[in-house]
Design an enzyme around this catalytic site. Structure first.
Site, PDB file in Angstrom:
ATOM      1  N   GLN A   1     -70.941 -15.969  60.636  1.00 17.72           N
ATOM      2  CA  GLN A   1     -71.674 -14.965  59.691  1.00 17.72           C
ATOM      3  C   GLN A   1     -72.259 -14.015  60.362  1.00 17.72           C
ATOM      4  O   GLN A   1     -72.877 -13.659  61.329  1.00 17.72           O
ATOM      5  CB  GLN A   1     -72.847 -15.788  59.141  1.00 17.72           C
ATOM      6  CG  GLN A   1     -72.336 -16.947  57.995  1.00 17.72           C
ATOM      7  CD  GLN A   1     -71.841 -16.594  56.675  1.00 17.72           C
ATOM      8  OE1 GLN A   1     -71.770 -15.281  56.472  1.00 17.72           O
ATOM      9  NE2 GLN A   1     -71.385 -17.434  56.054  1.00 17.72           N
TER      10      GLN A   1
ATOM     11  N   ASP B   1     -67.268 -24.942  52.726  1.00 16.47           N
ATOM     12  CA  ASP B   1     -67.487 -23.781  52.826  1.00 16.47           C
ATOM     13  C   ASP B   1     -66.141 -22.885  52.540  1.00 16.47           C
ATOM     14  O   ASP B   1     -65.723 -22.247  53.700  1.00 16.47           O
ATOM     15  CB  ASP B   1     -68.242 -23.329  54.233  1.00 16.47           C
ATOM     16  CG  ASP B   1     -68.849 -21.902  54.152  1.00 16.47           C
ATOM     17  OD1 ASP B   1     -68.663 -21.026  53.189  1.00 16.47           O
ATOM     18  OD2 ASP B   1     -69.293 -21.530  55.198  1.00 16.47           O
TER      19      ASP B   1
ATOM     20  N   CYS C   1     -69.722 -17.532  49.195  1.00 22.02           N
ATOM     21  CA  CYS C   1     -69.881 -15.912  49.231  1.00 22.02           C
ATOM     22  C   CYS C   1     -69.806 -15.361  48.216  1.00 22.02           C
ATOM     23  O   CYS C   1     -69.786 -14.040  47.774  1.00 22.02           O
ATOM     24  CB  CYS C   1     -69.289 -15.424  50.338  1.00 22.02           C
ATOM     25  SG  CYS C   1     -67.528 -15.388  50.577  1.00 22.02           S
TER      26      CYS C   1
END
Length: 470
Positions: free
Chosen positions: A297, A392, A419
């Site tokens: 990230q 994720d 995201c």
């Protein structure tokens, strides 16, 4: 009856007045003219404008800003002098408080319109938490990758102009870590002085394609990577050692080869020219080795804050089993592994699995294992029912086969990190459906926590917590 003498303003080139009332998911301002939607970059809700229509469809149009007649109270002076040209950030003119409101609204709209969730219902009331604001909305990016070009004999690096492949040259960037600025300005000159040719995407000639810089926010260690069409850079080793001497925080210079005609930045081969091919970073009180092409990230502190939200919500007691799908290099797997009995990471990329295993050894975490393969193929082969499954996925969300396996898995807790609010809402809708024609059981949505990982842009991260329906 329509007056034929009146000009038709709904056509390309027409200049119209417009008030911006909203922000789109890609960052453009949104207004309405004669009942039809108009998208305008670099505008803020509350702006009263004069715009020119540049792309016109029957029900909507894209427009160019000509004049701000009355600025919005949410409009601020951009921190970047080329914010009106550079495509790296969409929301530099938007006050940070309003950016947070807009991102919170993105998540609300996605959950309600795409997911079909009634957030005002008794069951879901209060499930959406206020967005986690960034502690610093500038100077946060720990990684930047710049395309290069050459103009009038000078090497340039920067981001593309909005909607084009024309480069905006930068010597510093207000959203990248401050320690990277000196490298950006000087390395371009070094490339020019060495006479290394710059890649031309139209002719597929030239050598150097991209400059990538990475920094450990906590350690200060930095990596410099050149992405090239082939390996033939004369004098590269001497230059790499010069860079290491010049920049005390620089621990490695690497070369990545991408010979293809593609928009993908990195190729599959990376060589270490000087120093090492990784930097060390501290994350969630653990040490991680991060390579040039590793996914990590870009906002370290916000990723840690989201990790704390996950830990606080799960309230792990130490006897649980956890599966981290799409685990990457173990960024989430390893902090959670310290709080459970057993953890397993699943990742399709063998290189990431190897890095995850290295990071586990680096931190003496022995109750974790990592498997290479797809989630849909490995999840049913575990031989046990995990207490927690964490996913994720990439921006496109989960494939239908993954969602089907998750419905078949009787794991009590499902944690979905995303995201993209749109694909998150779409997948949550499938996971929570009670239709009899769908195999397996379903989940109930308990909490959604948005977080701002990307200040000055329209992107927003979220984590959703689900429980298996009894």
């Amino acid at each position: 009856m329509q007056n034929s003498a009146l000009p038709n303003l709904w056509q390309q080139g027409a200049v119209i007045p417009l008030t911006i009332t909203d922000l789109s998911d890609n960052g453009d301002g949104v207004g309405r003219f004669e009942g039809r939607v108009v998208f305008v970059p670099d505008t803020v809700p509350g702006d009263e404008l004069e715009v020119r229509l540049v792309r016109v469809k029957p029900g909507y149009a894209h427009a160019q800003l000509l004049l701000i007649m009355t600025p919005s109270p949410h409009r601020v002076r951009p921190s970047c002098m080329v914010a009106d040209k550079c495509g790296g950030c969409q929301w530099q003119p938007v006050s940070y408080d309003y950016q947070l409101q807009a991102k919170q609204n993105q998540v609300v709209q996605a959950l309600e319109r795409i997911g079909g969730f009634d957030l005002s219902s008794a069951e879901l009331s209060g499930c959406l938490s206020p967005i986690l604001a960034a502690p610093e909305p500038l100077r946060y990016r720990n990684k930047v990758t710049y395309p290069l070009d050459e103009r009038h004999g000078k090497v340039r690096a920067g981001y593309y102009r909005k909607g084009t492949h024309r480069l905006v040259n930068l010597n510093h960037c207000p959203v990248q870590d401050l320690r990277l600025d000196p490298l950006l300005a000087q390395v371009k000159q070094d490339i020019q002085q060495r006479g290394w040719t710059i890649y031309n995407e139209k002719t597929h000639r030239g050598l150097v394609r991209h400059l990538s810089l990475r920094v450990g926010r906590r350690t200060g260690e930095m990596l410099l990577t050149l992405v090239v069409r082939n390996w033939d850079l004369e004098g590269l080793e001497d230059q790499a050692h010069l860079w290491l001497r010049r920049y005390p925080g620089l621990v490695g210079v690497t070369l990545n080869r991408n010979p293809e005609r593609t928009n993908a930045i990195f190729g599959s081969e990376t060589r270490t020219i000087a120093g090492r091919d990784y930097l060390e970073e501290s994350f969630a009180d653990l040490r991680f080795q991060i390579r040039p092409d590793t996914f990590f990230q870009v906002y370290t502190e916000q990723a840690e804050a989201l990790m704390r939200v996950i830990q606080d919500h799960l309230k792990l007691e130490g006897n649980e089993t956890l599966v981290d799908a799409y685990c990457g290099i173990g960024t989430m797997t390893l902090p959670l592994a310290r709080q459970v009995r057993q953890a397993i990471g699943i990742e399709v990329q063998p290189e990431a699995v190897a890095q995850a295993q290295t990071n586990a050894k680096l931190n003496n975490i022995t109750n974790v294992s990592f498997q290479t393969g797809t989630v849909e193929s490995l999840l049913p082969q575990l031989g046990f029912v995990p207490d927690v499954v964490l996913i994720d996925p990439p921006r496109k969300g989960c494939d239908a086969s993954v969602l089907a396996q998750l419905r078949l898995s009787p794991a009590k807790h499902l944690v979905y990190v995303s995201c993209n609010p749109a694909t998150l809402a779409r997948d949550l809708q499938q996971l929570c459906r009670t239709d009899e024609e769908l195999n397996g059981g379903h989940y109930k949505l308990r909490k959604v926590q948005p977080a701002d990982f990307f200040p000055q842009t329209a992107h927003v991260e979220s984590v959703a917590f689900l429980e298996r329906a009894v």
